[in-house]
Design a protein around this motif. Structure first.
Motif, short mmCIF file in Angstrom:
data_model
loop_
_atom_site.label_atom_id
_atom_site.label_comp_id
_atom_site.label_asym_id
_atom_site.label_seq_id
_atom_site.Cartn_x
_atom_site.Cartn_y
_atom_site.Cartn_z
N CYS A 40 0.73 -1.25 -0.01
CA CYS A 40 -0.08 -0.10 -0.15
C CYS A 40 0.87 1.19 -0.10
N PRO A 42 2.54 4.20 -1.54
CA PRO A 42 2.66 4.68 -3.00
C PRO A 42 3.91 4.49 -3.31
N ASP A 109 -8.50 -0.13 -2.73
CA ASP A 109 -7.28 0.62 -2.83
C ASP A 109 -7.21 1.99 -2.00
N TYR A 111 -5.11 3.36 1.85
CA TYR A 111 -4.03 3.53 2.60
C TYR A 111 -4.56 3.47 4.10
N SER A 353 -6.13 5.63 -2.03
CA SER A 353 -4.91 5.68 -2.23
C SER A 353 -4.75 7.01 -3.35
#
Ligand code: SF4
Ligand code: SF4
Length: 442
Positions: A40, A42, A109, A111, A353
């Motif tokens: 996760c 980036p 998707d 974080y 994300s």
């Protein structure tokens, strides 16, 4: 030799960041074995590519890990956006006749989807208790590269290499396999940049990675990626703020809006993490130790500091400040409950994300970093004796001795938690120190 002993001998540790020795994790008994394939952070692109390149090996290593802990089920947690990887995994699981044991579950998707406790909840519906670990709810979590290394350990291949993504504001983004102990600068230069005077380097992902004070170190089993950004990039400026500067800014502006708390992934799981209270305690010099003990429940995901706070303040740093103080005074938070359930608002407060990447100013660098075969042949490797949680390995080689790639060069001290280390190139031992063993290539 049993598989557990092979994993111990091969020096396998958690490749996801913390570096916990894997043989210790796999000595527990658990109902579920979980594969953390969320990746996760980036810009990092290691795990998603490893699963495409080595699906059989990763699935086998994961199954072996499941056997060791006596799991009745294995679940792979991977973001739904990785369609090609998911199709490949499902196809191989079926071909290996493991469909009864292993299931692939798609994650949102968000974080931090790869935070162990978030992952456990998303895959099993169980909440790890405050100050607890996944085994408290019958789960053991392994990372993708760790599963690959477990497979290699089963065929007597120790950990001597590491996959690393090099990303950020660079001419070439790529993912490479390099020998452990390689100078970091050699790896960074693969990005196409030769002079780093105008750049800063984040060791790891942009959220949890720290800005490197110097780039003269060496690759360890824990490295996962480097994010290279211009020195004046806002993320570098924020991450370079020290605690005293953070305290000054925090004092001037916190409006107690609670956004840091309301969006905290651990708070949303039902834990009592409340960074806005730490801000209050710090800003008003409140000293009741009972009120600040909750700082220990923070997993330092950095979401509050880099995304949630509308005023751009440093709530994680406030947490950290008290965490350190409590550690110095040897005071530990003791949970009152053992059972936790997510807050009702959780599903509306997850952090996408894409929005996070935009907020970090990394949108234009959010690109693939394809695996590339590189001819990195370092003349010298510096292999750290401590690349893991626990005691440093004890060197078992002497200066002048010839070693072959894969040969064990350091042992776990008797009765200690630790990991053995191995030569990552063939050559002659040039230095044996407390912190490093240096090998010169043949
Ligand atoms: S630190 Fe930021 S998010 Fe948290 S209460 Fe203060 S202003 Fe709000
Ligand atoms: S860093 Fe902030 S958001 Fe993350 S767990 Fe700690 S308090 Fe919560």
């Amino acid at each position: 030799m049993s598989l557990l002993d092979k994993v111990r001998e091969a020096g396998v540790i958690g490749a996801g960041g913390a570096g916990f020795p894997t043989y210790v994790k796999l000595s527990s008994k658990a109902e579920y074995i979980l594969l953390n394939a969320a990746e996760c952070e980036p810009l990092l692109r290691v795990d998603q590519q490893l699963m495409l390149m080595f699906p059989n090996e990763i699935i086998r290593g994961f199954k072996e890990a499941g056997n060791l802990v006596g799991a009745k089920k294995g679940i792979i947690g991977i973001k739904g956006k990785h369609k090609e990887v998911i199709a490949k995994l499902n196809e191989r699981i079926e071909a290996l006749c493991l469909s009864d044991f292993i299931e692939v579950k798609e994650l949102l998707d968000i974080y931090p989807a790869g935070d162990e406790q978030v992952l456990v909840y998303e895959l099993t519906g169980r909440v790890v208790p405050e100050a607890g670990i996944p085994i408290n709810v019958g789960c053991v979590v392994v990372n993708v590269e760790t599963a690959l290394n477990i497979y290699y350990a089963s065929i007597d291949k120790p950990v001597t290499e590491k996959y690393i993504t090099i990303a950020g504001d660079v001419p070439e983004r790529l993912t490479v396999k390099v020998p452990i102990g390689t100078p970091i600068i050699d790896v960074l230069k693969l990005s196409g940049i030769d002079n780093f005077d105008d750049y800063s380097v984040i060791d790891g992902g942009p959220m949890m990675g720290a800005v490197l004070n110097n780039i003269d170190g060496y690759i360890t089993k824990k490295n996962k990626g480097f994010v290279i950004l211009k020195k004046n990039h806002p993320l570098i400026r924020r991450k370079s703020t020290n605690i005293e500067q953070a305290k000054r800014v925090n004092k001037a502006s916190c409006e107690q809006c609670r956004m840091c708390t309301d969006m905290c992934p651990r708070y949303l799981l039902g834990h009592n993490v409340q960074p806005h209270k730490m801000m209050r305690a710090l800003n008003y010099s409140l000293t009741d130790i009972e009120d600040v003990k909750i700082a220990q429940l923070c997993c330092q995901c950095n979401l509050c500091e880099l995304f949630s706070c509308p005023a751009g303040l440093y709530p994680k740093s406030a947490n950290l400040y008290f965490k350190d103080k409590l550690l110095q005074e040897n005071i530990k938070y003791k949970p009152v409950n053992n059972e936790f359930s997510p807050r009702k608002s959780r599903e509306y407060r997850l952090t996408p994300s894409k929005r996070l990447i935009a907020r970090l100013g990394l949108h234009s660098f959010d690109k693939m970093a394809p695996v590339k075969e590189v001819d990195l042949m370092p003349e010298l490797v510096h292999i750290a004796t401590r690349q893991h949680v626990g005691a440093a390995a004890i060197p078992i080689v002497s200066i002048g001795e010839h070693v072959s790639i894969g040969q064990k060069i350091g042992n776990i001290p008797d009765g200690s938690l630790g990991a053995s280390i191995h030569a990552s190139i063939s050559g002659t031992v040039e230095e044996v120190g407390k912190d490093f063993i240096v090998i010169r290539r043949d």
